[in-house]
Structures are given as structure tokens and as C-alpha cells.
Design a protein around this motif. Sequence first.
Motif, PDB file in Angstrom:
ATOM      1  N   LEU A 178      12.590  10.308  11.187  1.00 58.32           N
ATOM      2  CA  LEU A 178      12.856  10.644   9.780  1.00 58.32           C
ATOM      3  C   LEU A 178      12.144   9.645   8.867  1.00 58.32           C
ATOM      4  CD1 LEU A 178      16.627  11.657   9.929  1.00 58.32           C
ATOM      5  CD2 LEU A 178      14.652  13.169   9.642  1.00 58.32           C
ATOM      6  N   GLU A 179      12.181   8.382   9.256  1.00 63.52           N
ATOM      7  CA  GLU A 179      11.470   7.358   8.478  1.00 63.52           C
ATOM      8  C   GLU A 179       9.981   7.658   8.443  1.00 63.52           C
ATOM      9  OE1 GLU A 179      12.528   5.050   6.443  1.00 63.52           O
ATOM     10  OE2 GLU A 179      14.439   6.017   6.906  1.00 63.52           O
ATOM     11  N   GLU A 180       9.434   8.005   9.598  1.00 59.85           N
ATOM     12  CA  GLU A 180       7.999   8.302   9.667  1.00 59.85           C
ATOM     13  C   GLU A 180       7.644   9.473   8.752  1.00 59.85           C
ATOM     14  OE1 GLU A 180       5.816   8.527  13.357  1.00 59.85           O
ATOM     15  OE2 GLU A 180       7.456   7.474  14.369  1.00 59.85           O
ATOM     16  N   PHE A 181       8.498  10.492   8.757  1.00 56.75           N
ATOM     17  CA  PHE A 181       8.239  11.637   7.885  1.00 56.75           C
ATOM     18  C   PHE A 181       8.266  11.201   6.421  1.00 56.75           C
ATOM     19  CE2 PHE A 181       8.840  14.753  11.342  1.00 56.75           C
ATOM     20  CZ  PHE A 181       7.836  15.650  10.998  1.00 56.75           C
ATOM     21  N   GLY A 182       9.227  10.337   6.107  1.00 57.11           N
ATOM     22  CA  GLY A 182       9.348   9.850   4.729  1.00 57.11           C
ATOM     23  C   GLY A 182       8.063   9.144   4.291  1.00 57.11           C
ATOM     24  N   THR A 183       7.574   8.272   5.156  1.00 57.85           N
ATOM     25  CA  THR A 183       6.349   7.527   4.849  1.00 57.85           C
ATOM     26  C   THR A 183       5.177   8.486   4.643  1.00 57.85           C
ATOM     27  OG1 THR A 183       7.212   5.880   6.361  1.00 57.85           O
ATOM     28  CG2 THR A 183       4.921   5.607   5.689  1.00 57.85           C
ATOM     29  N   LEU A 184       5.130   9.483   5.494  1.00 57.22           N
ATOM     30  CA  LEU A 184       4.046  10.455   5.433  1.00 57.22           C
ATOM     31  C   LEU A 184       4.074  11.235   4.114  1.00 57.22           C
ATOM     32  CD1 LEU A 184       1.815  11.698   7.257  1.00 57.22           C
ATOM     33  CD2 LEU A 184       3.491  13.436   7.883  1.00 57.22           C
TER      34      LEU A 184
ATOM     35  N   ARG B  35       0.813  10.365  -2.900  1.00 53.12           N
ATOM     36  CA  ARG B  35      -0.098   9.394  -3.526  1.00 53.12           C
ATOM     37  C   ARG B  35      -1.564   9.719  -3.312  1.00 53.12           C
ATOM     38  NH1 ARG B  35       2.775   5.410  -0.806  1.00 53.12           N
ATOM     39  NH2 ARG B  35       0.954   5.294   0.518  1.00 53.12           N
ATOM     40  N   ASP B  36      -1.871  10.095  -2.078  1.00 56.82           N
ATOM     41  CA  ASP B  36      -3.261  10.187  -1.642  1.00 56.82           C
ATOM     42  C   ASP B  36      -3.863  11.533  -2.075  1.00 56.82           C
ATOM     43  OD1 ASP B  36      -5.620  10.436  -0.303  1.00 56.82           O
ATOM     44  OD2 ASP B  36      -4.842   9.727   1.623  1.00 56.82           O
ATOM     45  N   THR B  37      -4.666  11.479  -3.109  1.00 56.17           N
ATOM     46  CA  THR B  37      -5.163  12.741  -3.667  1.00 56.17           C
ATOM     47  C   THR B  37      -6.259  13.377  -2.815  1.00 56.17           C
ATOM     48  OG1 THR B  37      -6.566  11.402  -5.068  1.00 56.17           O
ATOM     49  CG2 THR B  37      -4.561  12.317  -6.079  1.00 56.17           C
TER      50      THR B  37
ATOM     51  N   ARG C 244       4.047  17.132  -3.087  1.00 60.23           N
ATOM     52  CA  ARG C 244       2.952  17.455  -4.011  1.00 60.23           C
ATOM     53  C   ARG C 244       2.010  18.505  -3.424  1.00 60.23           C
ATOM     54  NH1 ARG C 244      -2.242  16.092  -4.489  1.00 60.23           N
ATOM     55  NH2 ARG C 244      -2.098  14.744  -2.675  1.00 60.23           N
ATOM     56  N   VAL C 245       1.780  18.398  -2.122  1.00 63.37           N
ATOM     57  CA  VAL C 245       0.869  19.365  -1.490  1.00 63.37           C
ATOM     58  C   VAL C 245       1.677  20.352  -0.652  1.00 63.37           C
ATOM     59  CG1 VAL C 245      -1.004  17.684  -1.395  1.00 63.37           C
ATOM     60  CG2 VAL C 245       0.512  17.940   0.579  1.00 63.37           C
TER      61      VAL C 245
END
Length: 721
Positions: free
Chosen positions: A42-48, A54-56, A107-108
Motif C-alpha cells: 500500500l505504501e508503494e502504491f502511495g509513493t507511485l 508530480r511527474d508530468t 492526475r493521470v
Amino acid sequence: MTAVNEVAAGARALTVEMVDGIAVVTFDLPGEPVNKFTPGVLEEFGTLLDRADRDTSIRAMVLVSGKPDIFIAGADIDQFLTIHTARDAEAMSRDGQQRMDRLEKCRVPVLAAIHGACLGGGLEAVLACAYRIATDHPKTVLGAPEVMLGLIPGAGGTQRLPRTVGLRGALDMMLTGRNIRAKKALQMGLIDELVHPSILREVALDRARQLAEGKIKRTRARKSRGAAALVLEDTPLGRKVVFRQAREQTLKKTHGHYPAPLAVIDAVRAGYESRERGFAEEARLFGEMAVTDQARQLIFLFFATTALKKDRGVDVPVEPLPVDKLGVLGAGFMGSGIASVAAMQGTVVRLKDAEYSRVAKGLKAVHDVLRERLAKKQISRRQFEDQLSLVGGTIDYSGFQSVDLVVEAVFEDLALKHRVLEEAEAVIPGDAIYASNTSTIPIARIAEPSRRPEQVLGMHFFSPVHKMPLLEVIVTPRTAPVATATAVAYGKKLGKHVIVVNDGPGFYTTRTLAAYMNEAGYLLDEGVPIDALDRAMVEFGFPVGPITLMDEVGLDVGGKVGLVIHEAFGERLAPSESLARVLADGRTGRKGGKGFYRYDASGKKAGVDQSVYQLLPTGTNRVEVPVVEMQQRCTLAMVNEAVRCLEEGILRSPRDGDIGAVFGIGFPPFRGGPFRYTDAVGAANVVRQLEVYHGRFAPRFAPAPMLVEMARSGKRFYPEG
Ligand code: NAI
């Protein structure tokens, strides 16, 4: 096209590969056979998701699984064991809801490319995705099995599922926990697209690009669902009808023993008031359900069966032998059932009976079982034909020269069982294993004339074989570990929960069931009405009442079992007078159209046969025995006998005893099995109650010494609780 492999920072389960601005996220939980949502994942998903926001350079995301046949199996059930209060569980649910919200609002667009099982929390996650593609493959199934663990979906599932597939479809999925195959999922609107596994990734990338470019919508407009949906789902009045019916049906099915399905209904209903109410109710009810006794027992059973899957049945390191060809002796009810499940797993089967007409009947029975699977679309026509062609019939032992395993299912007659064993051993290869499907006769007795007793054991299947999930493997002191390991491995291949027990009359399941059935018979002897007794035990949680079960099994079969058990264990397990009398009247139960109940021409039960009372010891004089007493007497008779089996070493562990009773003989799952039940009630209370009945009915209820000892020392069968 550029493809850059990289591993997300600190990640272990998720790998990200960038393909033209599309992040392809592969979920592959290291060291585990399945993908599940552990706290770390779940943490990994959150980071992703943070990174995607952020990463456009990321335009869209595609989620795939790195496991061969599992997409996401669900939440990490271990976590539930750490929950002690409803409040903790509610907080866990709110956390899950927020994570899914975050996924939905990313966002995506995030696209789920589903191959393999997508269940529970996995389903809730894909419901929060913008688009779902699944493979047209038998392993690809979607489902919300939470109720089977006494829980409800707790990460928004009770809210998103109705909005995706409509109210009735969602309730059906969540109330039954059933798996939905991909094709059906497409029809229901649960997925957006169905593809062949070989093009899943390609299509997913393509759709992700289109989503990013706004060429297709994030959430498709739901397809028209017909007039019924309009009336029943899209109006408050219609929904009221649906909810009321769902509640009534649930109560009818569960007899009020399972609170989770009702909680599903309440959570879904709240969602139609407002989004906030829906999510709040889901979390609150999830919290409430997570700490019920039912959930605890069902979760225990889940862990017990999972542990059993890894149990090889032997303590020594031996490799099971492959079973590619099976010989079945006796093409009757059980023999044909065993042949059917073997063929389903690709085993070549030789089905032998004494006469051609019986072989033909057996082959027809195999045909019918496979045909039913075809009709239910569980297999294709091609698979149906392939599986059917694996089974061949014979009246001699032709083809037995090359079998790996023989399962004998001839009549329950020791002399006959000896004869066919000798005949078979003269033909089969020296290393082939010989198993008897006897339901009562000790295996050591069956093995008496064997030249290779180390290769003889019991494989006790339950009827109907293709539906009943248990296999009891019975070993004698002479059975070789390789034979046991082979029977266990093959039983698992057939999809069964396999328990290994030591030899003895009636082994474990038949013996404990006999104690229960005898007690039901004594209650009839005393004069309780047949339907009142059956109702009492169904109310307690058994799937059918004991007298209905007696009719189903066959009074002749029950009578024979009763005699063997009586002979072996003496007065304590003497059969009832009632059964003997009804049997002497020539009644055999449902198969003969006449038993304790009446049956119509199609074999359907049509009420108690009032004429049967004249045969019973108290005649038509009926007495009333309190419901609780009926329930206690039948259940405690079974529990006490189960403990004796453990104490005598018939059972290897309480776990096997609980699994055997729940999956073989109908012990109520929400009570966990005889041993879990004893722990819940308390050994001291069980002993106290047994002593009361022992005082009235000696020698029947003498408490097993192990129980007395546990009551004295305060020990439990499962020290961990
Ligand atoms: P069944 O009466 O349906 O079938 C027995 C078959 O054995 C008959 O087709 C008969 O023709 C055949 N047979 C007799 N002599 C033979 C020989 N020399 N060679 C080959 N076949 C021969 O009986 P069912 O119910 O299938 O039971 C078979 C065994 O399975 C019994 O030992 C029974 O105790 C056991 N069992 C039965 C269960 C049930 O619910 N019916 C459950 C678990 C075990």
C-alpha cells in the motif's frame, strides 16, 4: 518507442517501466504465490501515485500482474488477526477507502489490465481505475468474497460496485461472494473490454494512450440495462423492493447466523442516500463485522485450509509419484464420481465394473457431470470432449497394467473388497498405489490379502464427489510415506482439502457423523417429531437436518455403517431403534422414493411421511424436547467423539478435525469445527453439559478423558485463540 526499465524507489513489489509516457506498473509481490495488499505494498502504491501526480512526463498508467495466473488476490488477511476492536477495523477501512479514492482521483488515468483472479481488495482497486480490460481466460475471474470470511468489502467496494454494475448485480456478487468469469464481467459492465491474453499488454497500452488523449472516456456510460433495471434500480421505490427481497432471501439462507450479508445490504443502501453516508456506513459496518465471532471462525478456517494446502501429509522427505492414469473399481455412484473429477484434471481413467450395463451407467454418470460443467460454461465443448474421451470402461482389468493408482469403490462388503484387491494386484504395476473408498471398514482389514500392504491406503471421498470439497486419506501403520504423499498430492490436484488420518473403524468423519446420527435417532426413539428435529439442527447451522441426511445417504447405507461402528465401539455408539425399524419396513430413503420423508416422482422431498411414525418406538405419540436440548445432544455427541479421535491418534491435529467436520460432514462453518467450538464454549462448560446428559443417558455421553483433562487444566485446543 522507448522502453526504460526502472524500479520505483524503495520498491519491492511494484516495478515501473516507461513506454512512451505510459507507466506500466507490474505488481509482483516477492516471495509470495499471490499478489495481495500488504501494508508495504500500500505504501508503494502511495509513493507511485504521488509520483504520477508530480511527474508530468507520465501520461497514463497501466497496472499488470507479474504472477502467472493471479492479478490481485485481495487484502492481506494476516492483518485481520491483529484487529482487536471494531474501532481499529473501522480505521483500517477508512484508510483503504482513502487509498482507493486517491487512485480514482489520480492526475493521470489508471488502467487495469487483468489476467488471473482479481478478488476482494483487488476488485475494489480496479473499480477505482479509469478503465478495465480483462483476458478471456478461465483463470481470469473477478469477485468480492469478503462475506465468506464474515466481512464486507471495506475499501469502497460496497459503493463503487453498485455504481458500476447496477444494484442487483452488485448485491448478487457481494452476498454470494461468487467468482465472475471475464465474459460475464463484460456483459455486466464490470469490465470495459475483453481480450485474448496474448494481446492484453498491447491493447492496454493502446487504450491508455487513447485515455490520455481524451479519445475515450475515463468511465464509460453504463450500458442500458433494460426495463427491469429502470424500474427496480433507478427509483427509490424499486430499490426498496430489491433491498427488502435481498434481506428476506439472506435471512432464509443464513437463518440469521451470518451478519455480514445483512451488513452488505445496509452499506449499499446507505450509499443511495449520499456518497458520504455510504462510505461512512461501509467503514463502520466493516469495523463491526471484523470482530464478530463468525468472522473469527471463518478467517480461522481460511488459514487452516491454506496451511493444509502446504501440508504434504507425511513428516519424511518423500516425493509424491505422478498419477497420470487411474483405475477405478466399481462404476457406481462413487466410482463414477471419482472418475469424473479425475478426468476434469486430465487423468486417463479406466472404469471397471462387473457387468457392461453398470459400466455404461457409470460412463453415463461421468458424461452427466461433465455435461453440467459445459452447460454452466465452466468448460468449452472442446474441453468437454477431451475430458470425456479420457474415461474408458471395462469389465476385465484391461488397461490396468499401466495405472499409477487404483481407487476401489465397489459395494461395502469385505469379502468383495478382498477379492477385487487380489484381482487388481495381479495386474497393476508393482509400484502402483491401491486405495479403497470404503466409508467404514478399517483399511488394515481391507489390506489383509495384499501382497504390498505398504501401498494400500484409504481415499475416502464424499458424495457427490464433484461437489464435496473434502478427501480423507487413511493410512495404516504399514502404509509407506510415498503412498501417503502420492494420495495427498493427487487429492489436492483434484481440488480437495485433504486430511490424513490414522486407520480405525469409521476413521474420523464416518465415526463422528455416526455419533451425531445415532443421537438424532435416539431423539426419534423418544418421540420428537421428525421435522422439529431437522429444523432444530438447521437452526443450529447444519446445512440439512440429520433425518433428511439419513434419507439422502440411504437408510441401508446408514444401517450398515451403524452396525460396523456399533461392533467396534460397543454400547456407546449403538444405533437407534428407529432407524432399524424403518429400514426393516423396506424403506431406503430418497433413492427408493420412501424414507422418513415422502418424495414426489421427480425425487423432490414432499414433507414428513406421517405413516413412518407407526413404525417408531413411541408410535404416533409425539413428545416435545426443547430445541436447545436437541441441538446440544446431537452436537455434543459429535464433538465428544471428535475429541476421542484426537486422543486416540486417529486425528493428527485439531485443525484436521475441524476441516474434516466442516467440509466433510456439514459442521456449521461459523462455529469453526468441533475443536474451535469447544474452545469457544470452554472445555469446562462442554464437560459439564456432557456430564448432565451422561447422567440421563449413560454410557453415551461419558466425556472424553482429554476433555476432562482440558477442563481441569484450562487448556485449549488452539492456544493462540
Ligand atoms: P454403488 O452401489 O453405487 O456402486 C458399487 C459398484 O460396485 C456397483 O456398480 C457394482 O456393480 C460394482 N461392483 C460390484 N462388484 C464388482 C466387481 N467385482 N468389480 C467391479 N465393480 C464391482 O455404491 P457406492 O455408493 O458408489 O459405494 C461404493 C463404495 O464407496 C462403498 O465402499 C461405500 O461405502 C463407499 N462410499 C460411499 C459413499 C456414498 O455416499 N454412497 C460415500 C463415501 C464412500
